[in-house]
Motif scaffolding. Sequence first.
Motif: not given
Length: 492
Positions: A63-69, A114-119, A298-303, A396-397
Amino acid sequence: MSEEILINVSPRETRVAIVENGVLQEILVERTNRRGLVGNIYMGTVARVLPGMQAAFVEMGLERAAFLHISDMVSENEEYLQPVGSNETSHESITELLREGQTIAVQVIKDPIGTKGARLTTRISLPSRYLVFMPEMNHIGVSQRIEDEQERERLKECIEQILPENTEGGIIVRTAAEGALEPELKSNQIYLAKLWESIQRKMKDAPSGTIIHEDLPLFLRALRDYITTQTERVRIDDLNCFERAKSFIDDFVPTMTGKVEFYTGERPLFDLYGIEEEIQKSLHRKVQLKSGGHLIIDQTEAMTTIDVNTGAFVGSRNLEETIFKTNLEAATAIARQLRVRNLGGIIIIDFIDMTDEEHKRQVLRALEKALARDHTKNNISAVSSLGLVEMTRKRTRESLEHVLCETCSVCAGRGTIKTTETVCNEIFREVLRAARAYDAKSYLVLASQEVVDRMLDEESASVAQLELEIGKSITFQVESLYTQELFDVVLM
């Protein structure tokens, strides 16, 4: 420490529960229409190269492009690649390794969250029960969790003996291999060698977007990754999965043969162990401690933040002792909650302030000891001057909450909604605005039952005053489908 693995299978979902001494420690969920991607190998196309980030986006049919560092890539100049977050400058640029439109083989190391693609990584690794085969490496390593030096040397010698001559690729010995005999390690090595040969054949002609290798389904991954010497039995409530699991155990974990059971009881397997109730509890912010204290998670996107409170626990000696006991109990409970909820990323723990340095050290040691059995990599810092403990846990998930829940359509994830008084004030302002802008005979307000009730009761005098001010009548109508914050002012 007694451990059991419970596997519940339904047509659309597989769930695995890790139970230690009768208490749920970990829950894994995999849905048929949304299987995890970690471990899968794809042929992908480089869609965009970002030199400023030393990274690239790869299209592989998701669905979304994946990220490769660049730190997750294999290179001829391996020593120059620095991990993400390193302060050292890499001597190699991503543009020297990748170009747009290039087709490459990649493996997923982190699911889309979330809104991030796979690593992704190009450092392909193939795990078995005891070993991990890495085709692009050329060394033999042993898991750091195996602390006995003699055992580490024995395992390393075994691997050197069983590897055929001129074998390409590296081997990492997993923690589960502690105490494993040479024939068991040999069978794992042969399996991985055949698997890699099969993958290489598929890679030759596979077009971009093709999945080359798919990791095992959840119930078999659980047997591969979670069985330990403390595992007393595995119970499965599906006959087909039981037969496959039994065959897998016979091939890869013969010491567990006879300990895999097909559950046929009348009560659902998870109900028998109270797992369903524990899953429901893990979705709540508040976690009650036995002493009377509690945690707020409390779980948020940042921490994720965890607050420790004494609650109803008043102790029997003095304040410092009460705080110390609460924090000690909280440390163990927090470690369990991190595993059950699968919380990852940055985690901030706000223990109750302690003045005694020895108490701080003991609480930190208790947390480290409780997390020692966690299968997921974590790192804990010291207690800060504010009493905060900063830690990270590899993500990882998706967390359990993100798998089972979705954002509330009423509050949009805020966790709160406007009071009826606030909404009434907004309606008054909207009526005034409409009266100044339009010439209407009267006004009809559509709102929820709670808001209309307040308008006709506590706010009735304010409504009458507003009618006098604008010289028009205002009527109210309940809309059952409206949430408390939603309303409409209709010109009549």
